[in-house]
Design a protein around this motif. Sequence first.
Motif, PDB file in Angstrom:
ATOM      1  N   LEU A 239       3.775   5.748  -5.611  1.00 65.54           N
ATOM      2  CA  LEU A 239       3.727   5.840  -7.066  1.00 65.54           C
ATOM      3  C   LEU A 239       2.657   6.837  -7.514  1.00 65.54           C
ATOM      4  O   LEU A 239       2.881   7.637  -8.428  1.00 65.54           O
ATOM      5  N   ILE A 240       1.496   6.768  -6.843  1.00 65.44           N
ATOM      6  CA  ILE A 240       0.411   7.689  -7.213  1.00 65.44           C
ATOM      7  C   ILE A 240       0.786   9.125  -6.866  1.00 65.44           C
ATOM      8  O   ILE A 240       0.495  10.064  -7.630  1.00 65.44           O
ATOM      9  N   TRP A 241       1.468   9.318  -5.741  1.00 66.04           N
ATOM     10  CA  TRP A 241       1.907  10.673  -5.377  1.00 66.04           C
ATOM     11  C   TRP A 241       2.951  11.197  -6.377  1.00 66.04           C
ATOM     12  O   TRP A 241       2.916  12.376  -6.756  1.00 66.04           O
ATOM     13  N   SER A 242       3.827  10.319  -6.829  1.00 65.36           N
ATOM     14  CA  SER A 242       4.810  10.714  -7.840  1.00 65.36           C
ATOM     15  C   SER A 242       4.106  11.101  -9.131  1.00 65.36           C
ATOM     16  O   SER A 242       4.471  12.095  -9.784  1.00 65.36           O
ATOM     17  N   LEU A 243       3.090  10.326  -9.508  1.00 64.14           N
ATOM     18  CA  LEU A 243       2.297  10.655 -10.692  1.00 64.14           C
ATOM     19  C   LEU A 243       1.610  12.002 -10.515  1.00 64.14           C
ATOM     20  O   LEU A 243       1.583  12.832 -11.437  1.00 64.14           O
ATOM     21  N   HIS A 244       1.070  12.231  -9.320  1.00 62.43           N
ATOM     22  CA  HIS A 244       0.370  13.483  -9.025  1.00 62.43           C
ATOM     23  C   HIS A 244       1.318  14.678  -9.179  1.00 62.43           C
ATOM     24  O   HIS A 244       0.972  15.699  -9.800  1.00 62.43           O
ATOM     25  N   LEU A 245       2.527  14.547  -8.631  1.00 63.32           N
ATOM     26  CA  LEU A 245       3.509  15.620  -8.764  1.00 63.32           C
ATOM     27  C   LEU A 245       3.864  15.858 -10.231  1.00 63.32           C
ATOM     28  O   LEU A 245       3.997  17.006 -10.677  1.00 63.32           O
ATOM     29  N   GLY A 246       4.014  14.768 -10.964  1.00 61.08           N
ATOM     30  CA  GLY A 246       4.335  14.892 -12.380  1.00 61.08           C
ATOM     31  C   GLY A 246       3.247  15.613 -13.159  1.00 61.08           C
ATOM     32  O   GLY A 246       3.529  16.497 -13.974  1.00 61.08           O
TER      33      GLY A 246
ATOM     34  N   ALA B 172       0.837  -1.199   0.000  1.00 63.17           N
ATOM     35  CA  ALA B 172       0.000   0.000   0.000  1.00 63.17           C
ATOM     36  C   ALA B 172       0.877   1.256   0.000  1.00 63.17           C
ATOM     37  O   ALA B 172       0.577   2.242  -0.687  1.00 63.17           O
ATOM     38  N   PHE B 173       1.979   1.215   0.749  1.00 65.67           N
ATOM     39  CA  PHE B 173       2.911   2.345   0.781  1.00 65.67           C
ATOM     40  C   PHE B 173       3.532   2.577  -0.596  1.00 65.67           C
ATOM     41  O   PHE B 173       3.621   3.733  -1.063  1.00 65.67           O
ATOM     42  N   ILE B 174       3.948   1.500  -1.244  1.00 62.41           N
ATOM     43  CA  ILE B 174       4.530   1.608  -2.591  1.00 62.41           C
ATOM     44  C   ILE B 174       3.495   2.183  -3.560  1.00 62.41           C
ATOM     45  O   ILE B 174       3.795   3.068  -4.371  1.00 62.41           O
ATOM     46  N   GLY B 175       2.251   1.697  -3.458  1.00 60.66           N
ATOM     47  CA  GLY B 175       1.188   2.184  -4.344  1.00 60.66           C
ATOM     48  C   GLY B 175       0.936   3.677  -4.156  1.00 60.66           C
ATOM     49  O   GLY B 175       0.833   4.431  -5.125  1.00 60.66           O
ATOM     50  N   ARG B 176       0.829   4.110  -2.888  1.00 61.84           N
ATOM     51  CA  ARG B 176       0.598   5.532  -2.612  1.00 61.84           C
ATOM     52  C   ARG B 176       1.768   6.386  -3.093  1.00 61.84           C
ATOM     53  O   ARG B 176       1.577   7.495  -3.610  1.00 61.84           O
TER      54      ARG B 176
END
Length: 369
Positions: free
Chosen positions: A18-25, A12-16
């Motif tokens: 990745l999604i946060w990195s996508l959000h920043l991008g 779940a931590f890895i998933g969040r």
Amino acid sequence: MSLRTRIGQFLAFIGRSLIWSLHLGVFFYTLLIYYLIGRLPAEHWLASMIMITLPVAWLMLVLLGLFWLFTRPWRSTLSVIGLLLGYWLYPRTFAVHASQADAHRTGAFSLLSYNVSVFGLEKYYDDTLHREPRGTRLMSNWILAHQAPVKCFQEFFVGKEMPAFQMSDRLERAGYRYKALLHPKEAEYIGVATFSRFPIINHGEHVFSSFNGMVWTDIQIGQDTIRVINVHLQSMGIRVRKVFQEDKMSGVKAETRSVLEALKFGFKSRQGEVRVVEACIAESPYPVIVTGDFNETPYSVVYERLRRILPNAFEDAGHGFGFTLNRAPRTIRIDNQFYDPRFEVLDFQVHRDQPYSDHFPVEGRYVLK
């Protein structure tokens, strides 16, 4: 704590993350688009390709913001900031204007612009009996019945195959005695055409390629003279639906590559063509209205360059999203009217009740201040 629980928490931590990195991008990508549109630091075709993806970036910000709202609420503020920073682009995306009560006041006139897609000529030839397509008849009858005294067409066709294709003569009989064509000497004609009930005292044309080009007309309305610039910039030349109709991946790749090549060629061509339009505006001794099929979205070099010279009628008097394309992807506005500040725009409409072309007609109502 069991091993399974720890593994679940780690995933779940890895998933969040990745999604946060996508959000920043997505956030910084959106800021890049704002910069490209606002400053026009580069008019390279790649910059244009990035700019037109703004609605997708906005949608991604909304979806990611909603995701964090139910998991890490503070992270959703990144989407809020990204969307708020684009507030200056909202008027060209969605318009909320009530029709003015004095829209029919003395001196006001309407200007209709319509890409008629050669009046459905391909359907005529697809029919082995060569019968008049129903849509062609309904479209031509609506055009003749519409009361706008100035009518501008793109992909206008004149032929002898059937009465619906003899629109030049029919418009003249309907009171549009004055006209200007992109290829005035051709017997069978495809291109840009302007018809007017008011006298055309001067006109000119500039061919971009085949049926793409610009026709300008100086029209006398009472004691005043205005210049109407009717344009059809380089077509996009793409059919997004073909990509999804391919069964094999090789076909999808080929069609996608074809779409991207067409977009690249179109961006490069239109950026040169808009300069011809700008020169015509600058040389005009009269108040100007620029209308037609620009084949560019509101988040583009062409739109931004023209908007810096002239206000946009949809932004100042339109309603809703104003989408004008009647085929995939549909949710874009590429038919526009830009007007001289010496005019007041009273109303702007997209006639979405006329589905007979792959574009919807647009109509602006103006009065000289």
